[in-house]
Design a protein around this motif. Structure first.
Motif, PDB file in Angstrom:
ATOM      1  N   LEU A  75       0.819  -1.223   0.000  1.00 32.39           N
ATOM      2  CA  LEU A  75       0.000   0.000   0.000  1.00 32.39           C
ATOM      3  C   LEU A  75       0.851   1.270   0.000  1.00 32.39           C
ATOM      4  O   LEU A  75       0.345   2.339  -0.298  1.00 32.39           O
ATOM      5  N   PRO A  79      -3.200   2.598  -3.193  1.00 37.75           N
ATOM      6  CA  PRO A  79      -4.256   1.614  -2.968  1.00 37.75           C
ATOM      7  C   PRO A  79      -4.420   0.614  -4.110  1.00 37.75           C
ATOM      8  O   PRO A  79      -4.720  -0.559  -3.864  1.00 37.75           O
ATOM      9  N   LEU A 136      -6.597  -0.643   4.155  1.00 39.09           N
ATOM     10  CA  LEU A 136      -7.056  -0.219   2.825  1.00 39.09           C
ATOM     11  C   LEU A 136      -7.708   1.164   2.874  1.00 39.09           C
ATOM     12  O   LEU A 136      -7.438   2.016   2.026  1.00 39.09           O
ATOM     13  N   SER A 139      -5.142   3.971   3.204  1.00 40.52           N
ATOM     14  CA  SER A 139      -4.448   4.236   1.948  1.00 40.52           C
ATOM     15  C   SER A 139      -5.343   4.998   0.981  1.00 40.52           C
ATOM     16  O   SER A 139      -4.895   5.935   0.309  1.00 40.52           O
ATOM     17  N   LEU A 140      -6.592   4.625   0.915  1.00 42.60           N
ATOM     18  CA  LEU A 140      -7.528   5.330   0.030  1.00 42.60           C
ATOM     19  C   LEU A 140      -7.680   6.789   0.459  1.00 42.60           C
ATOM     20  O   LEU A 140      -7.645   7.701  -0.377  1.00 42.60           O
TER      21      LEU A 140
END
Length: 197
Positions: A75, A79, A136, A139-140
């Motif tokens: 990551l 993403p 996740l 990271s987004l």
């Protein structure tokens, strides 16, 4: 002696994760877990006095750390790169096991909890799945996704991957994982404005 104990305990945890990802928790006895890891049955109860639930919980957390560490590393590149690596790892797991192995976390999560409602292993599965989602989602967000959408997409990714791994095993076909990879990449790219490789 301490090192030997740590090695035996580690072998039991890793062995349990492997058996659970292949057979599920209910179909795996403590005796089989000990034999699979090459450790004496008595050692299992020495290191895991609460029995199978404790060993399964630690096996689930072990799998969560292994996958989570790899995911966190990937990551760093964004993403979409993290997603690709996450899916590539599951693709390798399914293919290398000739469709016999999936995710020990999912295996524990979908089995019926004990009658008293308490399940140490199920609680560990919830922690691991939440941890992957949080990696996740972070990271987004870091790459420009709106926070609420980042959380929803992270849940979608984890649910899609876990479900698709089960689908691939049942159908003995890796195609569903490849299809889901394409669609999830599109969604993640749209959330970060086409960036986030």
């Amino acid at each position: 002696m301490v090192r030997e104990g740590a090695d035996a305990r580690g072998r039991m945890v890793a062995g349990a994760a492997d058996m659970i990802r292949r057979r599920g928790l209910a179909a795996t006895s403590v005796r089989e877990l000990a034999a699979h890891s090459g450790t004496p049955l008595g050692s299992t109860y020495h290191y895991f006095p609460r029995g199978k639930q404790q060993l399964a919980a630690e096996a689930v957390r072990f799998a969560g750390v292994v996958v989570g560490h790899g995911l966190a590393e990937e990551l760093r590149a964004g993403p979409v790169a993290g997603l690709r690596a996450f899916l590539r790892e599951w693709r390798r797991t399914v293919i290398d096991s000739d469709f016999r192995a999936g995710c020990p976390v999912l295996a524990v999560a979908v089995e019926e909890p004990p009658r008293d409602g308490a399940s140490e292993a199920l609680a560990a599965a919830a922690e691991v799945l939440t941890g992957w989602q949080e990696l996740l989602a972070a990271s987004l967000r870091e790459h420009g996704a709106e926070p609420a959408r980042a959380a929803r997409l992270a849940a979608l990714v984890v649910a899609s991957v876990e479900g698709t791994v089960a689908l691939c095993r049942a159908q003995r076909d890796i195609g569903p994982l490849d299809d889901v990879t394409v669609e999830l990449e599109v969604l993640l790219r749209s959330a970060v404005g086409g960036a986030g490789n």
